[in-house]
Design a protein around this motif. Structure first.
Motif, PDB file in Angstrom:
ATOM      1  N   GLN A 160       0.854  -1.175   0.000  1.00  6.78           N
ATOM      2  CA  GLN A 160       0.000   0.000   0.000  1.00  6.78           C
ATOM      3  C   GLN A 160       0.891   1.225   0.000  1.00  6.78           C
ATOM      4  O   GLN A 160       1.838   1.325   0.785  1.00  6.78           O
ATOM      5  N   ASP A 161       0.638   2.147  -0.918  1.00  6.12           N
ATOM      6  CA  ASP A 161       1.424   3.377  -0.941  1.00  6.12           C
ATOM      7  C   ASP A 161       0.556   4.526  -1.417  1.00  6.12           C
ATOM      8  O   ASP A 161      -0.612   4.357  -1.752  1.00  6.12           O
ATOM      9  N   GLN A 162       1.175   5.698  -1.433  1.00  4.01           N
ATOM     10  CA  GLN A 162       0.475   6.912  -1.838  1.00  4.01           C
ATOM     11  C   GLN A 162       1.315   7.589  -2.905  1.00  4.01           C
ATOM     12  O   GLN A 162       2.176   8.413  -2.608  1.00  4.01           O
ATOM     13  N   VAL A 167      -4.022  10.424  -4.443  1.00  4.75           N
ATOM     14  CA  VAL A 167      -4.199   9.042  -4.874  1.00  4.75           C
ATOM     15  C   VAL A 167      -3.638   8.090  -3.822  1.00  4.75           C
ATOM     16  O   VAL A 167      -2.545   8.298  -3.309  1.00  4.75           O
ATOM     17  N   ASP A 168      -4.402   7.055  -3.502  1.00  8.15           N
ATOM     18  CA  ASP A 168      -3.919   5.940  -2.698  1.00  8.15           C
ATOM     19  C   ASP A 168      -3.918   4.699  -3.581  1.00  8.15           C
ATOM     20  O   ASP A 168      -4.827   4.506  -4.395  1.00  8.15           O
ATOM     21  N   ARG A 169      -2.911   3.832  -3.383  1.00  8.95           N
ATOM     22  CA  ARG A 169      -2.784   2.674  -4.266  1.00  8.95           C
ATOM     23  C   ARG A 169      -2.459   1.418  -3.467  1.00  8.95           C
ATOM     24  O   ARG A 169      -1.658   1.435  -2.542  1.00  8.95           O
ATOM     25  N   ILE A 170      -3.088   0.321  -3.880  1.00  9.96           N
ATOM     26  CA  ILE A 170      -2.780  -1.008  -3.370  1.00  9.96           C
ATOM     27  C   ILE A 170      -2.261  -1.828  -4.548  1.00  9.96           C
ATOM     28  O   ILE A 170      -2.887  -1.856  -5.619  1.00  9.96           O
ATOM     29  N   SER A 249      -3.080  -3.402  -9.734  1.00  8.24           N
ATOM     30  CA  SER A 249      -3.053  -2.173  -8.952  1.00  8.24           C
ATOM     31  C   SER A 249      -4.460  -1.607  -8.818  1.00  8.24           C
ATOM     32  O   SER A 249      -5.211  -1.558  -9.802  1.00  8.24           O
ATOM     33  N   ILE A 250      -4.796  -1.202  -7.606  1.00 10.15           N
ATOM     34  CA  ILE A 250      -6.070  -0.540  -7.326  1.00 10.15           C
ATOM     35  C   ILE A 250      -5.746   0.878  -6.885  1.00 10.15           C
ATOM     36  O   ILE A 250      -5.104   1.080  -5.847  1.00 10.15           O
ATOM     37  N   GLU A 251      -6.167   1.848  -7.663  1.00  6.10           N
ATOM     38  CA  GLU A 251      -5.919   3.243  -7.326  1.00  6.10           C
ATOM     39  C   GLU A 251      -7.230   3.924  -6.969  1.00  6.10           C
ATOM     40  O   GLU A 251      -8.228   3.793  -7.685  1.00  6.10           O
ATOM     41  N   VAL A 252      -7.221   4.638  -5.866  1.00  6.37           N
ATOM     42  CA  VAL A 252      -8.399   5.363  -5.411  1.00  6.37           C
ATOM     43  C   VAL A 252      -8.055   6.844  -5.387  1.00  6.37           C
ATOM     44  O   VAL A 252      -7.100   7.255  -4.735  1.00  6.37           O
ATOM     45  N   GLY A 253      -8.825   7.629  -6.129  1.00  7.95           N
ATOM     46  CA  GLY A 253      -8.603   9.065  -6.188  1.00  7.95           C
ATOM     47  C   GLY A 253      -8.104   9.532  -7.531  1.00  7.95           C
ATOM     48  O   GLY A 253      -8.113  10.718  -7.826  1.00  7.95           O
ATOM     49  N   SER A 254      -7.657   8.597  -8.392  1.00 10.21           N
ATOM     50  CA  SER A 254      -7.194   8.966  -9.727  1.00 10.21           C
ATOM     51  C   SER A 254      -8.374   8.995 -10.692  1.00 10.21           C
ATOM     52  O   SER A 254      -9.474   8.549 -10.374  1.00 10.21           O
TER      53      SER A 254
END
Length: 599
Positions: A160-162, A167-170, A249-254
């Motif tokens: 998990q990173d930013q 954007v947050d990404r798993i 990859s799952i990106e939230v906010g992009s």
């Protein structure tokens, strides 16, 4: 029309990536094929297809059964296996990429690949034969089912990173490509992988709090692993795959919507991109159809051919109509499930225009017209008395006299209390009857018509049995009304290249005019192509206004355009899948506009 607040997790991966629809009735289901690293040889001539050897609607992948369409056929002397591209997207996690070659579909699934296509309307199939062979997939046909055995991947790490401020990404790492399905729900995304989880690696992973990812749960069960990601209701995760190493990859906010420009079949493009309207950015998904393309036709579609009563999710109406593509149509009453606007199918007025609202009409030769349409009918008794009628074959209830014909159906169900009903046949008034309560079923004459008096007893008294009567009908504009197919909506957005939006003129309420919502529209370009367009809510959860929709249609090249029903009704369908939203979020609708293809 209900505005959908949680946006539309659009196409969770198909580049608009968030739709991995959970159980589309036609959404074919699964075949595990390694799309990575293998590309079939380029052909200089089309495949020589024969009739199908076998076909079915079930796929069994490593013991998991899905409903889905598959096809087996002979081509160039070899036996081929194809899957509906909806299944390749929904059950495998592949992303269909842009192409101008309808015979070849490039795909991203961990790495790139290209598949020959076979059009078998209403679906399109991707030929996965070489991939199945080269990557060790064992296939067997058992009656209606195509059984697939594929190597099982291992989930070896989660990070998990930013990568950016918003954007947050798993990242999920695998030891080989794996099929996966995404199910976007109200406040979470459920991702199911056909992979075993490495318990040691999972124990090392400690999810950290993030402003956009509220929770993360990993649940291994045998050869499958479920990852549940809690996300705010207004955000749409973007899911992508890559190789070296194989990962999801799952990106939230992009921005979840990638550009797409696919020649899906000759004369039919699937396009999508994000458009800026003022300070807002909207995800736009649309189809572009050439109405003069041989083998392509466009027709209104209804949930039930035998009656106007009823609603269904658009994908069900499209599938039972055998439409290749469809968009929701005009307005309707959700309580009695009847139309509120013009519907004309093959020269039959099943429902008349109301309130002078916008209508689109067309014929089989590719002639289209967009305008506001009115109908004024008048009954003239033998005495010379004239009585204006309110509507023809409509669920729009108002005081006055309405008229119903056999095009409405074999029966009419009263829509209000104390309606007075009179049959007219051979231009003569019949016997009156009164229905005390709404919901009374009355036969509609197969010739002639039924008059319905609402709050109008004084006028009814003049209609004595055996009195001669003449009917006068005036449409404006007459050339629009004369076209064999019509769908009413409104407001009219663009006419002859100019924005003519006027919600008050078409008697829409102030609240409706000001509302922000998901939108549907249909338009026409200067060279006659038809644009079938949806605009879902943006990343902030804000929908488009009617003015926004007019600008969107102009940006797409429309010189004529009509707003259709919107909000939760807004739905765009193609070849077995919903393109613009998760199927679970699609409301039931009364009518639509279908695109039909011939082989």
């Amino acid at each position: 029309m209900a505005s959908l607040k949680f946006g539309f997790y659009v196409l969770t991966f198909l580049s608009i990536l968030s739709i991995a629809l959970p159980a589309l009735a036609d959404a074919p289901a699964a075949l595990d094929f390694n799309l990575a690293q293998q590309t079939p040889p380029r052909r200089t001539a089309p495949l020589n297809f024969s009739s199908p050897i076998a076909q079915g609607t079930q796929i069994v992948l490593n013991g998991q059964t899905f409903s889905g369409n598959w096809l087996q056929w002979q081509a160039d002397g070899a036996t081929r296996i194809g899957l509906s591209d909806a299944i390749v997207v929904q059950r495998f996690g592949a992303d269909l990429l842009s192409t101008t070659d309808a015979a070849r579909q490039p795909i991203q699934w961990f790495s790139g690949a290209v598949f020959p296509t076979r059009l078998a309307p209403p679906l399109r199939y991707l030929d996965i034969t070489e991939f199945a062979q080269k990557n060790g997939w064992q296939t067997q046909i058992n009656g209606n089912a195509l059984q697939i055995s594929a190597p099982i991947a291992n989930l070896v790490a989660i990070q998990q990173d930013q990568p950016g401020a918003n954007v947050d990404r798993i990242t999920i790492s695998l030891d080989r490509p794996a099929t996966w399905q995404a199910d976007p729900q109200q406040n979470e995304l459920v991702l199911t992988l056909d992979a075993q989880a490495n318990q040691n690696q999972l124990q090392k992973f400690k999810p950290s709090p993030a402003s956009r990812i509220r929770s993360l749960k990993v649940e291994p069960t045998g050869n499958r692993t479920t990852i549940t990601v809690g996300v705010p209701i207004n955000l749409r995760p973007r899911i992508t795959t890559a190789s070296n190493p194989d990962r999801i990859s799952i990106e939230v906010g992009s921005n979840s919507l990638s550009d797409k420009d696919i020649l899906w079949a000759n004369g039919l493009f699937w396009r999508q991109k994000s458009l800026a309207i003022g300070a807002n950015q909207f995800p736009i998904v649309w189809l572009e159809a050439n109405p003069r393309q041989p083998g392509l036709s466009i027709r209104p579609i209804l949930p039930n051919a035998a009656t106007l009563i009823g609603t269904l999710p658009l994908f069900q109406t499209a599938q039972q109509s055998l439409a290749t593509a469809a968009i929701n149509g005009g307005y309707f009453n959700r309580n009695n499930q009847l139309p509120l606007g013009a519907i004309k199918i093959d020269n039959r007025f099943t429902s008349s225009p109301i309130l002078g609202r916008g209508v689109v009409g067309w014929d089989a030769a590719g002639n289209w017209k967009f305008d506001r349409l009115t109908l004024q009918e008048t009954l003239i008794l033998g005495s010379g008395q004239r009585f204006p009628l309110t509507t023809l074959n409509s669920a729009y209830v108002q005081a006055g006299i309405a008229r119903y014909t056999a095009d409405w159906g074999s029966t009419y169900t009263t829509l209000s209390d104390n309606e007075i009903l009179i049959n007219v046949q051979n231009n003569q008034i019949g016997v009156q009857q009164t229905a005390a309560t709404a919901g009374t079923v009355i036969a509609v004459p197969t010739t002639g018509y039924l008059l319905v008096f609402r709050s109008n007893r004084t006028a009814a008294a003049s209609f004595t049995p055996s009195t001669p009567v003449q009917l006068e009908s005036v449409f404006n504009p007459a050339d629009l009304a004369a076209l064999p197919n019509l769908i009413g909506g409104g407001p009219l957005l663009i006419r002859n290249g100019q924005i003519v939006l006027d919600g008050r003129l078409e008697q829409f309420s102030p609240a409706f005019i000001q509302e922000r919502a998901a939108r549907s529209a249909i338009g026409q370009t200067a060279d006659g192509r038809i644009l079938i367009v949806t605009a879902q809510n943006n990343v902030l959860g804000s929908g488009a206004t009617l003015s926004d929709m007019a600008e969107i249609m102009q940006q797409l090249g429309a010189v004529n355009a009509l707003n259709l029903d919107g909000g939760s009704s807004t739905t765009l369908y193609l070849g077995g899948q919903i393109l613009d939203r998760p199927s679970r979020s699609s409301a039931r609708v009364h009518n639509g506009i279908g695109v039909f293809l011939q082989p």
